[in-house]
Scaffold this motif. Sequence first.
Motif, PDB file in Angstrom:
ATOM      1  N   ILE A 136       0.830  -1.214   0.000  1.00  0.00           N
ATOM      2  CA  ILE A 136       0.000   0.000   0.000  1.00  0.00           C
ATOM      3  C   ILE A 136       0.864   1.263   0.000  1.00  0.00           C
ATOM      4  CG2 ILE A 136      -1.918  -1.150   1.123  1.00  0.00           C
ATOM      5  CD1 ILE A 136      -1.120   0.125   3.744  1.00  0.00           C
ATOM      6  N   ALA A 137       2.126   1.149   0.426  1.00  0.00           N
ATOM      7  CA  ALA A 137       3.007   2.313   0.359  1.00  0.00           C
ATOM      8  C   ALA A 137       3.224   2.752  -1.075  1.00  0.00           C
ATOM      9  CB  ALA A 137       4.347   1.990   1.017  1.00  0.00           C
ATOM     10  N   VAL A 138       3.120   1.802  -2.013  1.00  0.00           N
ATOM     11  CA  VAL A 138       3.268   2.123  -3.433  1.00  0.00           C
ATOM     12  C   VAL A 138       1.919   2.392  -4.080  1.00  0.00           C
ATOM     13  CG1 VAL A 138       4.055   1.276  -5.676  1.00  0.00           C
ATOM     14  CG2 VAL A 138       5.377   0.768  -3.608  1.00  0.00           C
ATOM     15  N   THR A 139       0.980   1.472  -3.893  1.00  0.00           N
ATOM     16  CA  THR A 139      -0.295   1.577  -4.595  1.00  0.00           C
ATOM     17  C   THR A 139      -1.143   2.740  -4.088  1.00  0.00           C
ATOM     18  OG1 THR A 139      -1.302  -0.015  -3.056  1.00  0.00           O
ATOM     19  CG2 THR A 139      -0.327  -0.895  -5.074  1.00  0.00           C
ATOM     20  N   GLY A 140      -0.909   3.168  -2.845  1.00  0.00           N
ATOM     21  CA  GLY A 140      -1.653   4.313  -2.327  1.00  0.00           C
ATOM     22  C   GLY A 140      -1.406   5.566  -3.152  1.00  0.00           C
ATOM     23  N   GLU A 141      -0.188   5.715  -3.666  1.00  0.00           N
ATOM     24  CA  GLU A 141       0.120   6.883  -4.495  1.00  0.00           C
ATOM     25  C   GLU A 141      -0.573   6.792  -5.849  1.00  0.00           C
ATOM     26  OE1 GLU A 141       3.864   8.792  -4.636  1.00  0.00           O
ATOM     27  OE2 GLU A 141       4.691   7.552  -3.033  1.00  0.00           O
ATOM     28  N   TYR A 142      -0.717   5.596  -6.370  1.00  0.00           N
ATOM     29  CA  TYR A 142      -1.441   5.437  -7.635  1.00  0.00           C
ATOM     30  C   TYR A 142      -2.930   5.701  -7.435  1.00  0.00           C
ATOM     31  CZ  TYR A 142       2.554   3.513 -10.143  1.00  0.00           C
ATOM     32  OH  TYR A 142       3.765   3.353 -10.764  1.00  0.00           O
ATOM     33  N   ALA A 143      -3.467   5.303  -6.287  1.00  0.00           N
ATOM     34  CA  ALA A 143      -4.893   5.502  -6.029  1.00  0.00           C
ATOM     35  C   ALA A 143      -5.237   6.978  -5.895  1.00  0.00           C
ATOM     36  CB  ALA A 143      -5.297   4.746  -4.763  1.00  0.00           C
ATOM     37  N   THR A 144      -4.339   7.755  -5.302  1.00  0.00           N
ATOM     38  CA  THR A 144      -4.613   9.180  -5.092  1.00  0.00           C
ATOM     39  C   THR A 144      -4.080  10.062  -6.221  1.00  0.00           C
ATOM     40  OG1 THR A 144      -2.548   9.435  -3.825  1.00  0.00           O
ATOM     41  CG2 THR A 144      -4.548   8.855  -2.594  1.00  0.00           C
ATOM     42  N   GLY A 145      -3.280   9.485  -7.106  1.00  0.00           N
ATOM     43  CA  GLY A 145      -2.678  10.270  -8.169  1.00  0.00           C
ATOM     44  C   GLY A 145      -1.407  10.980  -7.749  1.00  0.00           C
ATOM     45  N   MET A 146      -0.963  10.747  -6.513  1.00  0.00           N
ATOM     46  CA  MET A 146       0.240  11.413  -6.024  1.00  0.00           C
ATOM     47  C   MET A 146       1.503  10.926  -6.725  1.00  0.00           C
ATOM     48  SD  MET A 146       1.421  11.829  -2.052  1.00  0.00           S
ATOM     49  CE  MET A 146       2.738  12.976  -1.619  1.00  0.00           C
ATOM     50  N   ILE A 147       1.406   9.772  -7.382  1.00  0.00           N
ATOM     51  CA  ILE A 147       2.570   9.234  -8.071  1.00  0.00           C
ATOM     52  C   ILE A 147       3.062  10.209  -9.145  1.00  0.00           C
ATOM     53  CG2 ILE A 147       1.158   7.985  -9.743  1.00  0.00           C
ATOM     54  CD1 ILE A 147       4.526   6.846  -8.221  1.00  0.00           C
ATOM     55  N   ARG A 148       2.145  10.977  -9.727  1.00  0.00           N
ATOM     56  CA  ARG A 148       2.560  11.958 -10.747  1.00  0.00           C
ATOM     57  C   ARG A 148       3.433  13.038 -10.123  1.00  0.00           C
ATOM     58  NH1 ARG A 148      -2.926  11.062 -11.693  1.00  0.00           N
ATOM     59  NH2 ARG A 148      -3.361   9.883 -13.601  1.00  0.00           N
ATOM     60  N   SER A 149       3.077  13.494  -8.931  1.00  0.00           N
ATOM     61  CA  SER A 149       3.890  14.492  -8.238  1.00  0.00           C
ATOM     62  C   SER A 149       5.247  13.907  -7.861  1.00  0.00           C
ATOM     63  CB  SER A 149       3.162  14.986  -6.981  1.00  0.00           C
ATOM     64  OG  SER A 149       1.916  15.567  -7.313  1.00  0.00           O
ATOM     65  N   THR A 150       5.236  12.651  -7.437  1.00  0.00           N
ATOM     66  CA  THR A 150       6.494  11.999  -7.066  1.00  0.00           C
ATOM     67  C   THR A 150       7.445  11.920  -8.250  1.00  0.00           C
ATOM     68  OG1 THR A 150       5.432  10.676  -5.339  1.00  0.00           O
ATOM     69  CG2 THR A 150       7.524   9.857  -6.208  1.00  0.00           C
ATOM     70  N   LEU A 151       6.920  11.515  -9.411  1.00  0.00           N
ATOM     71  CA  LEU A 151       7.770  11.368 -10.589  1.00  0.00           C
ATOM     72  C   LEU A 151       8.140  12.713 -11.205  1.00  0.00           C
ATOM     73  CD1 LEU A 151       6.115   8.255 -12.264  1.00  0.00           C
ATOM     74  CD2 LEU A 151       8.101   8.358 -10.752  1.00  0.00           C
ATOM     75  N   THR A 152       7.326  13.734 -10.940  1.00  0.00           N
ATOM     76  CA  THR A 152       7.702  15.078 -11.384  1.00  0.00           C
ATOM     77  C   THR A 152       8.851  15.608 -10.533  1.00  0.00           C
ATOM     78  OG1 THR A 152       5.448  15.540 -12.138  1.00  0.00           O
ATOM     79  CG2 THR A 152       6.886  17.433 -11.724  1.00  0.00           C
ATOM     80  N   ALA A 153       8.772  15.370  -9.233  1.00  0.00           N
ATOM     81  CA  ALA A 153       9.835  15.818  -8.334  1.00  0.00           C
ATOM     82  C   ALA A 153      11.109  15.009  -8.518  1.00  0.00           C
ATOM     83  CB  ALA A 153       9.362  15.735  -6.887  1.00  0.00           C
ATOM     84  N   THR A 154      10.951  13.719  -8.883  1.00  0.00           N
ATOM     85  CA  THR A 154      12.102  12.837  -9.103  1.00  0.00           C
ATOM     86  C   THR A 154      11.979  12.228 -10.489  1.00  0.00           C
ATOM     87  OG1 THR A 154      12.037  12.300  -6.739  1.00  0.00           O
ATOM     88  CG2 THR A 154      13.469  10.947  -8.125  1.00  0.00           C
ATOM     89  N   PRO A 155      12.441  12.925 -11.522  1.00  0.00           N
ATOM     90  CA  PRO A 155      12.287  12.414 -12.895  1.00  0.00           C
ATOM     91  C   PRO A 155      13.006  11.095 -13.132  1.00  0.00           C
ATOM     92  CG  PRO A 155      12.899  14.747 -12.877  1.00  0.00           C
ATOM     93  CD  PRO A 155      13.090  14.240 -11.496  1.00  0.00           C
ATOM     94  N   ARG A 156      14.078  10.843 -12.395  1.00  0.00           N
ATOM     95  CA  ARG A 156      14.782   9.573 -12.541  1.00  0.00           C
ATOM     96  C   ARG A 156      13.968   8.485 -11.844  1.00  0.00           C
ATOM     97  NH1 ARG A 156      20.635  11.946 -10.586  1.00  0.00           N
ATOM     98  NH2 ARG A 156      20.939  13.444 -12.293  1.00  0.00           N
ATOM     99  N   ARG A 157      13.280   7.685 -12.617  1.00  0.00           N
ATOM    100  CA  ARG A 157      12.326   6.748 -12.044  1.00  0.00           C
ATOM    101  C   ARG A 157      12.995   5.614 -11.274  1.00  0.00           C
ATOM    102  NH1 ARG A 157       6.927   6.283 -15.785  1.00  0.00           N
ATOM    103  NH2 ARG A 157       6.576   8.539 -15.987  1.00  0.00           N
ATOM    104  N   VAL A 158      14.174   5.225 -11.720  1.00  0.00           N
ATOM    105  CA  VAL A 158      14.911   4.203 -10.963  1.00  0.00           C
ATOM    106  C   VAL A 158      15.234   4.732  -9.573  1.00  0.00           C
ATOM    107  CG1 VAL A 158      17.048   2.877 -10.835  1.00  0.00           C
ATOM    108  CG2 VAL A 158      15.861   3.126 -13.019  1.00  0.00           C
ATOM    109  N   GLN A 159      15.668   5.973  -9.504  1.00  0.00           N
ATOM    110  CA  GLN A 159      15.972   6.599  -8.217  1.00  0.00           C
ATOM    111  C   GLN A 159      14.722   6.687  -7.355  1.00  0.00           C
ATOM    112  OE1 GLN A 159      18.478  10.196  -8.123  1.00  0.00           O
ATOM    113  NE2 GLN A 159      16.887  11.163  -6.884  1.00  0.00           N
ATOM    114  N   ALA A 160      13.587   7.037  -7.953  1.00  0.00           N
ATOM    115  CA  ALA A 160      12.341   7.139  -7.189  1.00  0.00           C
ATOM    116  C   ALA A 160      11.946   5.784  -6.614  1.00  0.00           C
ATOM    117  CB  ALA A 160      11.231   7.683  -8.086  1.00  0.00           C
ATOM    118  N   ALA A 161      12.045   4.722  -7.421  1.00  0.00           N
ATOM    119  CA  ALA A 161      11.669   3.391  -6.951  1.00  0.00           C
ATOM    120  C   ALA A 161      12.607   2.909  -5.857  1.00  0.00           C
ATOM    121  CB  ALA A 161      11.669   2.406  -8.122  1.00  0.00           C
ATOM    122  N   LEU A 162      13.911   3.128  -6.035  1.00  0.00           N
ATOM    123  CA  LEU A 162      14.877   2.681  -5.034  1.00  0.00           C
ATOM    124  C   LEU A 162      14.724   3.463  -3.736  1.00  0.00           C
ATOM    125  CD1 LEU A 162      18.102   2.113  -7.163  1.00  0.00           C
ATOM    126  CD2 LEU A 162      16.488   0.415  -6.305  1.00  0.00           C
TER     127      LEU A 162
END
Length: 262
Positions: free
Chosen positions: A86-112
Amino acid sequence: MTTLTSPRRATFTRAASGPTFLRSLRSELLKLTTVRSTWWALGIGAALTVAIAFLYMSAAEGGNPIFGVLVSAQFTMLVAGVLGAIAVTGEYATGMIRSTLTATPRRVQAALAKAVAIALVVGAATVLTYLIGLAVTIPTASTAVVWSDPAQSLLPLALGVCAMVVYALIGTGFGLIVRNGAGAIAATVGVLFVAPIAVGLFQLGGESWQWLVDLGRYLPVSAGSTLTAIPTADILVPALTLVAWVVGLVGIGTALLQRRDA
């Protein structure tokens, strides 16, 4: 010929490259520790650990308190796995994942960064929970804990913390792959809880299904149980098994995060 770069352009270049890993990690830790679901999960895990350890000591009439604390992982592993999912999927449910990837364009870095944050929070919470569980159970033990022998005391506890972190990261991996809360939780519960039960049923089928029973030893829970045995035996194979599960699932999830739209 030397090319001069203006301070404004240099600042823009640094900003476009995204934050450093430590900044991403701090951001993920902040997000993880400021949502109620994290504290509910950690609280439930702590309560289960202490309660199961106490019940074990009561039933065993003063058994090994370290085993009493570690045996609770058969239930708390699900809490850790669900928290990772839920730490991951919660961001997809709320749409916050877009803000996360905007703040951290390097997606590997964001996932790690997200995986490391989950590992740190679950690891720290498990250490604290084990200490509370030992404080409750050691006074009721009929024999003293042999702290001078790490194979019967500190090492199983340390490996138990590592195993709990792995269970959480398995949920994280499924969260990155599935991106849906219900689906990620179902996959996590299936691997951590349902699969060992199913493999156990095949033991009744005789030698014709022995190959499947042998494969069951490489399930996360089986490897975790072997890893935290008291006294600690050969840990190489179960440790590599757990590492392979984490690397495989989180690696696949990270690769998919790079290919798919948020």
